[in-house]
Design an enzyme around this catalytic site. Structure first.
Site, PDB file in Angstrom:
ATOM      1  N   MET A  27      -0.712  -1.231  10.531  1.00 53.97           N
ATOM      2  CA  MET A  27      -0.985   0.118  11.042  1.00 53.97           C
ATOM      3  C   MET A  27      -1.933   0.858  10.096  1.00 53.97           C
ATOM      4  SD  MET A  27       2.390   1.332  13.051  1.00 53.97           S
ATOM      5  CE  MET A  27       3.335   1.883  11.645  1.00 53.97           C
ATOM      6  N   GLU A  32      -0.968  -2.765  -1.375  1.00 48.70           N
ATOM      7  CA  GLU A  32      -0.827  -4.133  -1.910  1.00 48.70           C
ATOM      8  C   GLU A  32       0.067  -5.013  -1.030  1.00 48.70           C
ATOM      9  OE1 GLU A  32      -2.191  -6.097  -4.386  1.00 48.70           O
ATOM     10  OE2 GLU A  32      -3.657  -4.488  -4.337  1.00 48.70           O
ATOM     11  N   HIS A  34       0.207  -5.005   2.355  1.00 47.82           N
ATOM     12  CA  HIS A  34      -0.681  -5.522   3.399  1.00 47.82           C
ATOM     13  C   HIS A  34      -1.658  -6.545   2.819  1.00 47.82           C
ATOM     14  CE1 HIS A  34      -0.038  -1.220   4.909  1.00 47.82           C
ATOM     15  NE2 HIS A  34       0.509  -1.949   5.855  1.00 47.82           N
ATOM     16  N   GLN A 145       8.429  -9.413   4.684  1.00 48.46           N
ATOM     17  CA  GLN A 145       9.894  -9.371   4.613  1.00 48.46           C
ATOM     18  C   GLN A 145      10.390  -7.933   4.439  1.00 48.46           C
ATOM     19  OE1 GLN A 145      12.195 -11.566   5.145  1.00 48.46           O
ATOM     20  NE2 GLN A 145      13.947 -10.373   4.387  1.00 48.46           N
TER      21      GLN A 145
HETATM   22  P1  AMP Z   1       2.735  -1.651   8.658  1.00 48.66           P
HETATM   23  O1  AMP Z   1       1.317  -1.270   8.462  1.00 48.66           O
HETATM   24  O2  AMP Z   1       3.705  -0.789   7.924  1.00 48.66           O
HETATM   25  O3  AMP Z   1       3.094  -1.879  10.108  1.00 48.66           O
HETATM   26  O4  AMP Z   1       2.897  -3.078   7.975  1.00 48.66           O
HETATM   27  C1  AMP Z   1       2.083  -4.171   8.367  1.00 48.66           C
HETATM   28  C2  AMP Z   1       2.671  -5.425   7.806  1.00 48.66           C
HETATM   29  O5  AMP Z   1       2.732  -5.345   6.381  1.00 48.66           O
HETATM   30  C3  AMP Z   1       4.117  -5.676   8.288  1.00 48.66           C
HETATM   31  O6  AMP Z   1       4.276  -7.060   8.550  1.00 48.66           O
HETATM   32  C4  AMP Z   1       4.937  -5.242   7.107  1.00 48.66           C
HETATM   33  O7  AMP Z   1       6.183  -5.903   7.024  1.00 48.66           O
HETATM   34  C5  AMP Z   1       4.030  -5.650   5.950  1.00 48.66           C
HETATM   35  N1  AMP Z   1       4.379  -4.888   4.746  1.00 48.66           N
HETATM   36  C6  AMP Z   1       4.503  -3.545   4.633  1.00 48.66           C
HETATM   37  N2  AMP Z   1       4.872  -3.213   3.379  1.00 48.66           N
HETATM   38  C7  AMP Z   1       4.999  -4.370   2.692  1.00 48.66           C
HETATM   39  C8  AMP Z   1       5.366  -4.704   1.356  1.00 48.66           C
HETATM   40  N3  AMP Z   1       5.680  -3.770   0.452  1.00 48.66           N
HETATM   41  N4  AMP Z   1       5.391  -6.003   1.016  1.00 48.66           N
HETATM   42  C9  AMP Z   1       5.078  -6.960   1.909  1.00 48.66           C
HETATM   43  N5  AMP Z   1       4.717  -6.724   3.172  1.00 48.66           N
HETATM   44  C10 AMP Z   1       4.676  -5.449   3.569  1.00 48.66           C
END
Ligand code: AMP
Length: 277
Positions: A27, A32, A34, A145
């Site tokens: 999104m 870090e 992402h 995760q």
């Molecule tokens: P989002 O933009 O929040 O929808 O996240 C996109 C992807 O990044 C999703 O698969 C999340 O699980 C992953 N993600 C978000 N924060 C972290 C993090 N701190 N460590 C690892 N993956 C993450």
């Protein structure tokens, strides 16, 4: 790096991409966490596609869709540096035209935890991930995760609906003090940011109790709750010790168990988890 904003253009390009193709759905407001997904996908695939789409259908009416942080220019600079081939960033109107009416429901596993606190959330997640997988048709798709229940829901959906994609789940990236990195951390005031470290401390406590031989799930939940309640800025949404596949709450801990929690700090809702193995 190519920036693609329409589904038609992505479709036209898809047959020309070098195989295998890795997709990292995000999104935006990249951090870090992402970038760790993008870097692993870069290593494992000939073509790296990152999508940036703040998906309105996974936010509840009282949630932070409007305030959700956005900075596409910065995101694009970071992705360029990490050698992304394609950034797919459609508009909401492109993804959800006025006549849109089809939803993906994954069932029981979406009813607990985040699903219980955020009705409709996983319907929005499963639907947008299905659309992104159909549009990009990746060989592999990468998720964190950090969003443990989301990872379970997506793996189940892909298996149940025979989707031809490999789902890769990668570890949570943390700040030096243990706080899981999240776009929503930017909402925290300095005092709230300090208080937020209690999430990780509670997860470490669960891990420690388990390693010491504690198998009573309620004892673990209670000790975590007691620790978090010492932090006045934090209110608990849930503290869970559950079967890592079904997400059913456990009486007796059996590995692998998912210890997960959601809290509110001021206006910010944060989640985190650890697996007891
Ligand atoms: P989002 O933009 O929040 O929808 O996240 C996109 C992807 O990044 C999703 O698969 C999340 O699980 C992953 N993600 C978000 N924060 C972290 C993090 N701190 N460590 C690892 N993956 C993450």
């Amino acid at each position: 790096m190519r920036i693609i904003e329409t589904i038609d253009e992505m479709r036209q390009l898809r047959p020309k991409l070098a195989e295998p193709v890795g997709l990292v759905p995000t999104m935006g407001y990249l951090h870090e966490g992402h970038l760790s997904l993008a870097r692993q996908a870069r290593l494992e695939n000939q073509t790296l596609v990152v999508s940036i789409f703040v998906n309105p259908t996974q936010f509840g009416p009282q949630e932070d869709f409007r305030q959700y942080p956005r900075n596409p220019q910065r995101d694009l600079a970071l992705l360029e540096k990490d050698k992304t081939d394609i950034v797919f960033m459609p508009s909401a109107a492109e993804m959800y035209p006025p006549q849109f009416s089809s939803w993906v429901e994954v069932g029981k596993v979406t009813e607990r935890l985040e699903g219980a606190s955020r009705p409709g959330h996983f319907s929005g997640v499963a639907t947008v991930v299905t659309k992104l997988l159909n549009i990009v048709q990746p060989t592999r798709a990468y998720f964190g995760q950090k969003d443990a229940q989301q990872a379970i829901v997506i793996k189940k959906m892909v298996a149940n609906l025979n989707m031809d994609v490999e789902i890769v789940i990668l570890p949570t990236v943390r700040e030096p003090d243990g706080l899981a990195i999240s776009s929503r951390n930017t909402y925290l005031s300095p005092e709230e940011r300090q208080a937020a470290v209690v999430l990780y401390q509670a997860l470490c406590l669960a891990q420690k109790l388990w390693v010491q031989g504690e198998t009573n799930a309620q004892t673990i939940r209670q000790q975590m709750t007691d620790l978090i309640q010492k932090e006045p800025l934090v209110t608990i949404d849930y503290v869970s010790v559950a079967n890592a596949e079904t997400l059913q709450e456990l009486d007796t801990v059996k590995s692998p168990a998912l210890v997960s929690l959601a809290v509110r700090i001021g206006k910010t809702r944060l989640i985190d988890n650890v697996v007891l193995e």
